[in-house]
Design a protein around this motif. Structure first.
Motif, PDB file in Angstrom:
ATOM      1  N   ASN A  52      53.106  38.953  48.769  1.00  0.00           N
ATOM      2  CA  ASN A  52      53.876  37.965  49.716  1.00  0.00           C
ATOM      3  C   ASN A  52      55.411  38.349  49.351  1.00  0.00           C
ATOM      4  OD1 ASN A  52      55.629  36.023  50.699  1.00  0.00           O
ATOM      5  ND2 ASN A  52      53.944  34.465  50.455  1.00  0.00           N
ATOM      6  N   ARG A  53      55.844  39.411  50.226  1.00  0.00           N
ATOM      7  CA  ARG A  53      57.263  39.948  50.028  1.00  0.00           C
ATOM      8  C   ARG A  53      58.423  38.640  50.154  1.00  0.00           C
ATOM      9  NH1 ARG A  53      56.360  45.071  49.446  1.00  0.00           N
ATOM     10  NH2 ARG A  53      54.645  46.112  50.763  1.00  0.00           N
ATOM     11  N   LEU A  54      58.051  37.632  50.753  1.00  0.00           N
ATOM     12  CA  LEU A  54      59.083  36.622  51.167  1.00  0.00           C
ATOM     13  C   LEU A  54      59.388  35.653  49.885  1.00  0.00           C
ATOM     14  CD1 LEU A  54      58.223  35.496  54.654  1.00  0.00           C
ATOM     15  CD2 LEU A  54      60.315  36.759  53.823  1.00  0.00           C
ATOM     16  N   THR A  55      58.349  35.521  49.218  1.00  0.00           N
ATOM     17  CA  THR A  55      58.349  34.808  47.966  1.00  0.00           C
ATOM     18  C   THR A  55      58.380  35.450  46.616  1.00  0.00           C
ATOM     19  OG1 THR A  55      55.905  34.431  47.977  1.00  0.00           O
ATOM     20  CG2 THR A  55      56.908  32.760  48.876  1.00  0.00           C
ATOM     21  N   GLY A  56      58.229  36.858  46.675  1.00  0.00           N
ATOM     22  CA  GLY A  56      58.106  37.970  45.770  1.00  0.00           C
ATOM     23  C   GLY A  56      56.854  37.671  44.904  1.00  0.00           C
ATOM     24  N   LYS A  57      55.673  37.143  45.381  1.00  0.00           N
ATOM     25  CA  LYS A  57      54.647  36.935  44.515  1.00  0.00           C
ATOM     26  C   LYS A  57      53.341  38.029  44.845  1.00  0.00           C
ATOM     27  CE  LYS A  57      56.044  33.323  42.474  1.00  0.00           C
ATOM     28  NZ  LYS A  57      56.328  33.170  40.813  1.00  0.00           N
ATOM     29  N   ALA A  58      52.543  38.150  43.945  1.00  0.00           N
ATOM     30  CA  ALA A  58      51.462  39.002  44.145  1.00  0.00           C
ATOM     31  C   ALA A  58      50.059  38.152  43.844  1.00  0.00           C
ATOM     32  CB  ALA A  58      51.400  40.330  43.612  1.00  0.00           C
ATOM     33  N   TYR A  59      49.126  38.091  44.635  1.00  0.00           N
ATOM     34  CA  TYR A  59      47.814  37.352  44.102  1.00  0.00           C
ATOM     35  C   TYR A  59      46.485  38.472  44.089  1.00  0.00           C
ATOM     36  CZ  TYR A  59      50.926  33.799  45.790  1.00  0.00           C
ATOM     37  OH  TYR A  59      52.029  33.080  45.747  1.00  0.00           O
ATOM     38  N   ILE A  60      45.678  38.064  43.108  1.00  0.00           N
ATOM     39  CA  ILE A  60      44.389  38.875  42.890  1.00  0.00           C
ATOM     40  C   ILE A  60      43.357  37.857  42.683  1.00  0.00           C
ATOM     41  CG2 ILE A  60      43.204  40.195  41.203  1.00  0.00           C
ATOM     42  CD1 ILE A  60      45.850  41.934  40.565  1.00  0.00           C
ATOM     43  N   GLY A  61      42.173  37.889  43.368  1.00  0.00           N
ATOM     44  CA  GLY A  61      41.187  37.274  43.364  1.00  0.00           C
ATOM     45  C   GLY A  61      39.892  38.240  42.834  1.00  0.00           C
ATOM     46  N   ILE A  62      39.088  37.801  41.723  1.00  0.00           N
ATOM     47  CA  ILE A  62      38.111  38.606  41.279  1.00  0.00           C
ATOM     48  C   ILE A  62      37.016  37.871  41.367  1.00  0.00           C
ATOM     49  CG2 ILE A  62      37.023  39.983  39.260  1.00  0.00           C
ATOM     50  CD1 ILE A  62      39.536  41.250  40.119  1.00  0.00           C
ATOM     51  N   TYR A  63      35.848  38.348  42.016  1.00  0.00           N
ATOM     52  CA  TYR A  63      34.502  37.768  42.141  1.00  0.00           C
ATOM     53  C   TYR A  63      33.390  38.459  41.615  1.00  0.00           C
ATOM     54  CZ  TYR A  63      37.441  35.743  45.680  1.00  0.00           C
ATOM     55  OH  TYR A  63      38.661  35.148  46.359  1.00  0.00           O
ATOM     56  N   VAL A  64      32.925  38.188  40.180  1.00  0.00           N
ATOM     57  CA  VAL A  64      31.832  38.919  39.345  1.00  0.00           C
ATOM     58  C   VAL A  64      30.560  38.201  39.568  1.00  0.00           C
ATOM     59  CG1 VAL A  64      31.295  39.875  37.155  1.00  0.00           C
ATOM     60  CG2 VAL A  64      33.766  39.646  37.918  1.00  0.00           C
ATOM     61  N   GLY A  65      30.609  36.993  39.860  1.00  0.00           N
ATOM     62  CA  GLY A  65      29.236  36.411  39.708  1.00  0.00           C
ATOM     63  C   GLY A  65      29.476  34.872  39.957  1.00  0.00           C
TER      64      GLY A  65
END
Length: 133
Positions: free
Chosen positions: A92-105
């Motif tokens: 999100n360039r407007l807020t200066g945030k990056a997000y990651i979601g990990i789904y292993v099980g």
């Protein structure tokens, strides 16, 4: 920036597998990880409004780009872990945030938020915060 987040997803996946391997009765580990760069994902949580921009598969064969409509093979028989894990990241360039979601099980999922900063042509991600699990 995309490469930074792609490799951060791979690092998170590898670390989660190391944690699972240490369990006394460790289940069979996922064969690979499918990573999506998505748009319109507020925090990479479960959201119906996402547009996939790019996709990759990471396995013992290395990292390769795959079609964005590729779906991971989630359900493994007799295991709480997916046969093929999934991850997604967004910026999100407007807020200066990056997000990651990990789904292993089943029950092994985590979401992370990062601050994004730019210095010249170099991108930095830092201040990791767990936002869901």
């Amino acid at each position: 920036m995309t490469d930074h987040l792609l490799y951060k997803c791979i690092d998170k996946f590898d670390r989660m597998l190391i944690s699972v391997e240490k369990l006394e009765d460790a289940p069979p580990l996922p064969d690979s990880l499918v990573v999506y760069h998505v748009k319109n994902a507020a925090n990479c949580g479960i959201s119906p409004v996402k547009k996939r921009i790019s996709a990759w598969r990471y396995s013992s064969d290395g990292l390769m780009q795959i079609p964005v409509d590729a779906e991971p093979v989630l359900h493994a028989e007799e295991s709480r872990l997916y046969r093929e894990s999934a991850a997604e990241f967004s910026i999100n360039r407007l807020t200066g945030k990056a997000y990651i979601g990990i789904y292993v099980g089943e029950g092994l999922k985590m979401g992370f938020e990062y601050d994004v900063s730019v210095s010249g042509t170099t991108f930095y991600i830092g201040n990791e915060k767990v936002i869901w699990k």
